[in-house]
Scaffold this active site. Structure first.
Site, mmCIF file in Angstrom:
data_model
loop_
_atom_site.group_PDB
_atom_site.id
_atom_site.type_symbol
_atom_site.label_atom_id
_atom_site.label_comp_id
_atom_site.label_asym_id
_atom_site.label_seq_id
_atom_site.Cartn_x
_atom_site.Cartn_y
_atom_site.Cartn_z
ATOM 1 N N ARG A 145 44.762 8.458 12.912
ATOM 2 C CA ARG A 145 46.152 7.989 13.023
ATOM 3 C C ARG A 145 46.216 6.468 13.068
ATOM 4 N NH1 ARG A 145 46.773 11.463 18.396
ATOM 5 N NH2 ARG A 145 45.208 12.632 17.219
ATOM 6 N N LYS B 107 31.383 12.476 19.312
ATOM 7 C CA LYS B 107 31.525 13.920 19.130
ATOM 8 C C LYS B 107 30.236 14.631 19.535
ATOM 9 C CE LYS B 107 34.707 13.958 15.190
ATOM 10 N NZ LYS B 107 35.805 14.669 15.868
#
Ligand code: BES
Ligand code: MN
Ligand code: ZN
Length: 505
Positions: free
Chosen positions: A354, A280
């Site tokens: 996920r 990130k």
């Protein structure tokens, strides 16, 4: 904060600060009229001059000298009569706390005898006010050693005044429920606010274990070796970039019949999400310590459920990992084999939530759940879609979704549904594996849910994306800066309502 209920006549009650409420434009409760007489018309004049109108959260502080039993009277606005309800009371109570703390007032008494309770019970009003006070009176300062001078003191004591013994009996359950809920919210906020260096996956596991020693919850923790035996390749794949080992935490509240199928709550527990090899950007990366807010909400809900002795079987599952880049981290392009046997092409290591949820969902099968609800700070796209004022809800059962949306309205933790049409499934088809972990930029929240849906097919299931609501950047009346504890009050509102899908009516 100590909150208690007392049966007393407000204007006879001795206190440093008596709080009286008023609806917008309605200066005429008998109590305010009585007060106005004793104060030579001050109250009516304040209304007339527009100094106090009763707008939601508005305050007017009146020093009474020696004219009253109270040193101060504080008028507190409840807003317009239309739309008055629990959320308004929470907000007003929250604003009240900010006002009192700003003036260094540590004690107050709040009049409940003249609340406009036409469509609301006193019990519900008491719960809402107590919740608002507690939510606003929260502060995370355990790492500040030089607190004393610069931080204003917190509100220490609030006495809620009711007019009769009967009202005292009626209001008491509301206060008790609010106290139990507050324990869960505070736990969730504390866990989210704790920095990444403190909260390893094992730290979360130890917190869960500690809860099970304090209240009747059963706790099971799977370590790396056990996760390997289970075959949780997706969860282990995410975890392999960090030297801190993963955990799968299971908390069980057995409040229902022995054979009643449980409700299973699953919370994303990424203690820090740097993105992995798909790193990130640096800006605000610190906030990614909040990426376990779903797990924190599940822990908080289980704690409250145990304290409230909810008559249901409830199981919380928290896959806890850290997502870091390193020489041992997974790479974009890697293919993982999940617990379900399904293979997953990892195109972006930052779509890690996920992956761990997939294995947690498959793990949930063994509990034969009646309902599965997962909570996760799953996608930045959710913030683009809904901002910070609602969590997204998606799922495969409209009845469940409707009930959760209603619980959101009651609790003030609102939900907004996004579609989960089959069409979105095409975006996560892989050439080389059964499924891929990103669907590109369009509809990022939906394709993430479409991914989870593959692992939730046999359940009555709903997914809540709390990316926009788990963290408060600026600070609001009932939400001090930092972790919000979102999900706890929502889930409790849902669970306390009863009537779950598949239950005989
Ligand atoms: N934890 C983040 C999502 C997030 C972003 C939560 C901002 C709260 C605030 C999640 O793991 C993530 O990085 N998602 C990616 C998915 C993408 C790579 C498909 C995202 O949203 O960018
Ligand atoms: Mn991520
Ligand atoms: Zn994440």
């Amino acid at each position: 904060m100590e909150i208690k209920l007392q049966h007393a006549s407000p204007l006879a009650h001795k206190t440093p600060c008596l709080v009286l409420t008023a609806l917008e434009g309605k200066p005429s409760t008998p109590l305010l009229k009585d007060l106005d007489v004793r104060l030579d018309g001050i109250v009516a004049r304040a209304f007339k001059d527009g100094e106090f109108t009763g707008r939601l959260g508005e305050t007017l502080l009146i020093h009474s000298g020696s004219r009253l039993a109270q040193e101060r009277i504080l008028l507190l606005g409840l807003g317009k009569e239309k739309g008055f309800g629990a959320e308004r009371l929470r907000q007003a109570a929250g604003q009240l706390v900010g006002f009192l703390q700003g003036r260094r007032l540590g004690t107050c008494a709040i009049d409940l005898t003249s609340l406009p309770l036409r469509r609301m019970t006193l019990e519900a009003a008491t719960q809402a006010i107590a919740e608002g006070l507690q939510l606003a009176g929260y502060r995370f300062d355990r790492h500040r050693t030089e607190n004393g001078r610069e931080l204003p003191p917190l509100l220490e004591r609030a006495t809620l005044l009711v007019s009769s013994k009967g009202d005292l009996r009626a209001a008491t359950p509301g206060l008790k429920v609010a106290r139990c809920i507050d324990r869960g919210v505070t736990l969730a906020r504390d866990l989210v606010n704790e920095p990444g260096n403190v909260k390893s996956p094992d730290y979360l596991a130890r917190q869960a274990r500690a809860l099970s020693e304090e209240v009747p919850l059963h706790c099971t923790v799977l370590d790396r070796a056990q996760l390997e035996v289970e075959g949780m390749g997706a969860l282990l794949g995410v975890a392999q970039g960090s030297i801190r080992e993963p955990r799968l935490i299971v908390l069980e509240h057995r409040g229902g019949n022995g054979d009643a199928r449980p409700i299973v709550l699953i919370g994303k527990g990424v203690v820090f999400d740097a993105g992995g090899i798909s790193l990130k950007p640096a800006e605000k990366m610190d906030e990614m310590k909040m990426d376990m807010a779903g797990g924190a909400a599940v822990m908080g809900t289980l704690l409250s459920a145990a304290l409230l002795k909810l008559p249901i079987n409830l199981i919380g599952i928290i896959p806890a990992v850290e997502n870091l880049p390193s020489g041992s981290a997974i790479r974009p392009g890697d293919i993982l084999t999940s617990l379900s046997g399904r293979t997953i092409e990892v195109l972006n290591t930052d779509a890690e939530g996920r992956l761990i949820l997939a294995d947690a969902l498959t793990y949930a099968r063994r509990f034969e759940p009646r309902v599965v609800i997962d909570l996760a700070t799953l996608t930045g796209a959710c913030i683009i879609a809904l901002g910070h004022h609602a969590s997204a809800i998606l799922g495969n059962h409209n009845g469940l979704i409707r009930k959760l949306i209603q619980a959101g309205e009651r609790s003030g933790e609102r939900l907004w549904q996004l579609p989960l049409w089959e069409d979105y499934g095409h975006q996560i088809k892989s050439e080389v594996a059964d499924i891929k972990n990103t669907g590109g930029r369009p509809a990022g929240t939906i394709t993430a849910a479409a991914f989870l849906q593959k692992f939730a097919a046999e359940f009555t299931w709903a997914h809540l994306d709390i990316a926009g609501t788990a963290w408060e950047e600026k600070g609001r009346p009932c939400q001090p800066k930092g972790g919000t504890g979102v999900g706890v009050r929502l889930l409790l509102a849902y669970l306390m309502q009863g009537g779950f899908p598949g239950e005989a009516d």
